[in-house]
Design a protein around this motif. Structure first.
Motif: not given
Ligand SMILES: Cc1ncc(C[n+]2csc(CCO)c2C)c(N)n1
Length: 236
Positions: A46-47, A50, A54, A101, A104-105
């Motif tokens: 996931r990291e 993300e 971004l 996102f 979501e984030f």
């Protein structure tokens, strides 16, 4: 490594086919890049996703300007219209990325917009902006062509491996880029570039250089998100 010699469709003998053939080995390296493989099979941490999203939101802001500059560089109303449409689509995709996102984030839109460009993203967007400043319309189209074309090929590649299951964490991403409407962007850019570019060798060499640099930056963009690339030296 995936052999793209028979898979990636540029009409044989055209300018775009020559550009593609010269950069084919860079393209082939994208399909087996660990980030791309992990995105396709859903194992991407996931990291990394993300980080990628971004950075991509910031990339698309800049890409919007490149398409807008393509409209300014054109004298043909149909080309101007399409370039304006691409600028509009790109900023809309960017806004949608932000909104979806951010939720979501667990980030605010202001936090997302404050994300500094990582080194490769900075370099790629500066490359695109320098082509806008110094370039002709064929040069501007060439700079954006790998980005539209490679993503459509990667989307199709993922789907050719089998439809992503309903619980695939990156299913939306895959379906966005596998969508035929996305491939149409690359097709239009190629047809237009083939049609408007003068046939001399000097022009070809300049376009080839731009196409190769953008193709490399596409690979480096995956690498940036895979390594969570940071500026050096780090300062606290
Ligand atoms: C680094 C990077 N490269 C290509 C794309 C794909 N892409 C997104 S919008 C657009 C143009 C059409 O609106 C294209 C080609 C991306 N997202 N990020």
């Amino acid at each position: 490594m995936l052999d793209l010699s028979k898979r990636v469709g540029a009409e044989p003998g055209t300018l775009c086919d020559r550009l593609f053939q010269n950069s084919r080995s860079i393209w082939e390296r994208q399909f087996d890049h660990p980030f791309v493989e992990a995105l396709g099979n859903g194992s991407l941490p996931r990291e990394n996703f993300e980080f990628y999203i971004l950075q991509d939101a910031r990339f698309l802001e800049q890409l919007t300007k490149i398409f807008a500059a393509g409209a300014i560089a054109s004298d043909e109303p149909a080309v101007m219209e399409k370039m304006c449409q691409l600028a509009l689509d790109t900023i809309r995709v960017e806004r949608e990325l932000h909104e979806t996102f951010a939720r979501e984030f667990g980030l605010t839109i202001a936090q997302m917009e404050a994300t500094p460009l990582a080194p490769t993203n900075y370099a790629y967007t500066r490359h695109l902006l320098s082509v806008v400043n110094n370039g002709t319309l064929p040069e501007i189209i060439t700079a954006t062509l790998p980005c539209a074309w490679i993503y459509a090929e990667i989307g199709k590649h993922f789907v050719s491996l089998g439809d992503p299951p309903a619980d695939h964490p990156y299913r939306n991403w895959i379906q966005t880029y596998a969508d035929p409407s996305f491939e149409e962007v690359g097709t239009w850019l190629r047809t237009t570039l083939n049609r408007i570019t003068p046939e001399d060798e000097k022009t070809f060499r300049r376009l080839d250089e731009i196409f190769t640099i953008s193709s490399r930056y596409e690979w480096m963009f995956w690498e940036m998100a895979w390594t969570l690339e940071a500026w050096k030296p780090q300062i606290s």
